[in-house]
Design a protein around this motif. Structure first.
Motif, PDB file in Angstrom:
ATOM      1  N   ASP A   1      44.211 -12.751  -2.468  1.00 17.51           N
ATOM      2  CA  ASP A   1      43.480 -11.847  -1.604  1.00 17.51           C
ATOM      3  C   ASP A   1      42.321 -11.359  -2.072  1.00 17.51           C
ATOM      4  O   ASP A   1      41.382 -11.341  -1.127  1.00 17.51           O
ATOM      5  N   PHE A   2      42.275 -10.903  -3.489  1.00 18.56           N
ATOM      6  CA  PHE A   2      40.886 -10.329  -3.728  1.00 18.56           C
ATOM      7  C   PHE A   2      39.650 -11.528  -3.716  1.00 18.56           C
ATOM      8  O   PHE A   2      38.659 -11.276  -3.192  1.00 18.56           O
ATOM      9  N   CYS A   3      40.021 -12.906  -3.869  1.00 18.69           N
ATOM     10  CA  CYS A   3      39.336 -13.755  -4.093  1.00 18.69           C
ATOM     11  C   CYS A   3      38.710 -14.318  -2.762  1.00 18.69           C
ATOM     12  O   CYS A   3      37.436 -14.447  -2.398  1.00 18.69           O
ATOM     13  N   ARG A   4      39.525 -14.297  -1.614  1.00 17.69           N
ATOM     14  CA  ARG A   4      39.271 -14.299  -0.326  1.00 17.69           C
ATOM     15  C   ARG A   4      38.224 -13.282   0.345  1.00 17.69           C
ATOM     16  O   ARG A   4      37.374 -13.669   0.773  1.00 17.69           O
ATOM     17  N   LYS A   5      38.579 -12.090   0.073  1.00 14.14           N
ATOM     18  CA  LYS A   5      37.759 -11.026   0.447  1.00 14.14           C
ATOM     19  C   LYS A   5      36.314 -10.824  -0.251  1.00 14.14           C
ATOM     20  O   LYS A   5      35.508 -10.432   0.398  1.00 14.14           O
ATOM     21  N   ASN A   6      36.350 -11.473  -1.527  1.00 17.19           N
ATOM     22  CA  ASN A   6      35.200 -11.203  -2.439  1.00 17.19           C
ATOM     23  C   ASN A   6      34.560 -12.625  -2.527  1.00 17.19           C
ATOM     24  O   ASN A   6      33.578 -12.746  -3.344  1.00 17.19           O
ATOM     25  N   ASP A   7      34.782 -13.448  -1.706  1.00 17.87           N
ATOM     26  CA  ASP A   7      33.996 -14.996  -1.747  1.00 17.87           C
ATOM     27  C   ASP A   7      34.202 -15.359  -3.314  1.00 17.87           C
ATOM     28  O   ASP A   7      32.972 -15.954  -3.528  1.00 17.87           O
ATOM     29  N   VAL A   8      35.186 -15.310  -3.725  1.00 17.61           N
ATOM     30  CA  VAL A   8      35.508 -16.125  -5.079  1.00 17.61           C
ATOM     31  C   VAL A   8      36.382 -17.247  -4.856  1.00 17.61           C
ATOM     32  O   VAL A   8      37.302 -17.297  -4.149  1.00 17.61           O
TER      33      VAL A   8
ATOM     34  N   TYR B   1      37.970 -19.843 -11.692  1.00 18.11           N
ATOM     35  CA  TYR B   1      37.337 -19.026 -10.658  1.00 18.11           C
ATOM     36  C   TYR B   1      35.744 -19.201 -10.470  1.00 18.11           C
ATOM     37  O   TYR B   1      35.403 -19.333 -11.721  1.00 18.11           O
TER      38      TYR B   1
ATOM     39  N   LYS C   1      31.992 -18.391  -8.374  1.00 15.15           N
ATOM     40  CA  LYS C   1      31.091 -17.597  -7.499  1.00 15.15           C
ATOM     41  C   LYS C   1      29.968 -18.588  -6.944  1.00 15.15           C
ATOM     42  O   LYS C   1      29.384 -18.962  -7.943  1.00 15.15           O
TER      43      LYS C   1
END
Length: 112
Positions: free
Chosen positions: A70-77, A102, A104
């Motif tokens: 979820d963090f990755c999806r929300k932060n474009d990771v 991971y 960016k």
């Protein structure tokens, strides 16, 4: 459920570079669902009956993996796994290959 979540789950089981990943991939290939769905006996055949690896892999809780996803999806990771075409093929040939990368931004061409 997205396969990345299972890959993240696996990545959280061992320290980066751990050769346990090699043993798992030799047994199951890169079939993450087979790895996740394997039972304690399957892991005992790989690591031995009283191994901490067996205990770790037998814990199927996805809570932390879901939080990271979820963090990755929300932060474009971005998330790369061995089943992704952009995962560097060179990493598939090393010991302790990372099950998850991971990033960016844009993934470079690792084949060059």
């Amino acid at each position: 459920m997205h396969n990345c979540i299972y890959w993240i789950w696996l990545s959280l089981k061992f320290q980066p570079g751990n050769t346990a990943f090699d043993k798992i991939f030799r047994t199951f290939g890169y079939d993450i669902k087979a790895i996740y769905n394997a039972d304690e006996n399957s892991f005992s055949e790989i690591f031995g009956k009283n191994s901490t690896s067996v205990t770790a892999l037998s814990n199927k809780t996805l809570d932390n993996a879901l939080k990271i996803f979820d963090f990755c999806r929300k932060n474009d990771v971005g998330i790369l796994t061995p089943e992704n075409i952009n995962y560097p093929s060179q990493l598939l040939r090393i010991q302790g290959q990372p099950p998850v990368l991971y990033y960016k931004g844009t993934v470079p061409d690792f084949s060059a």
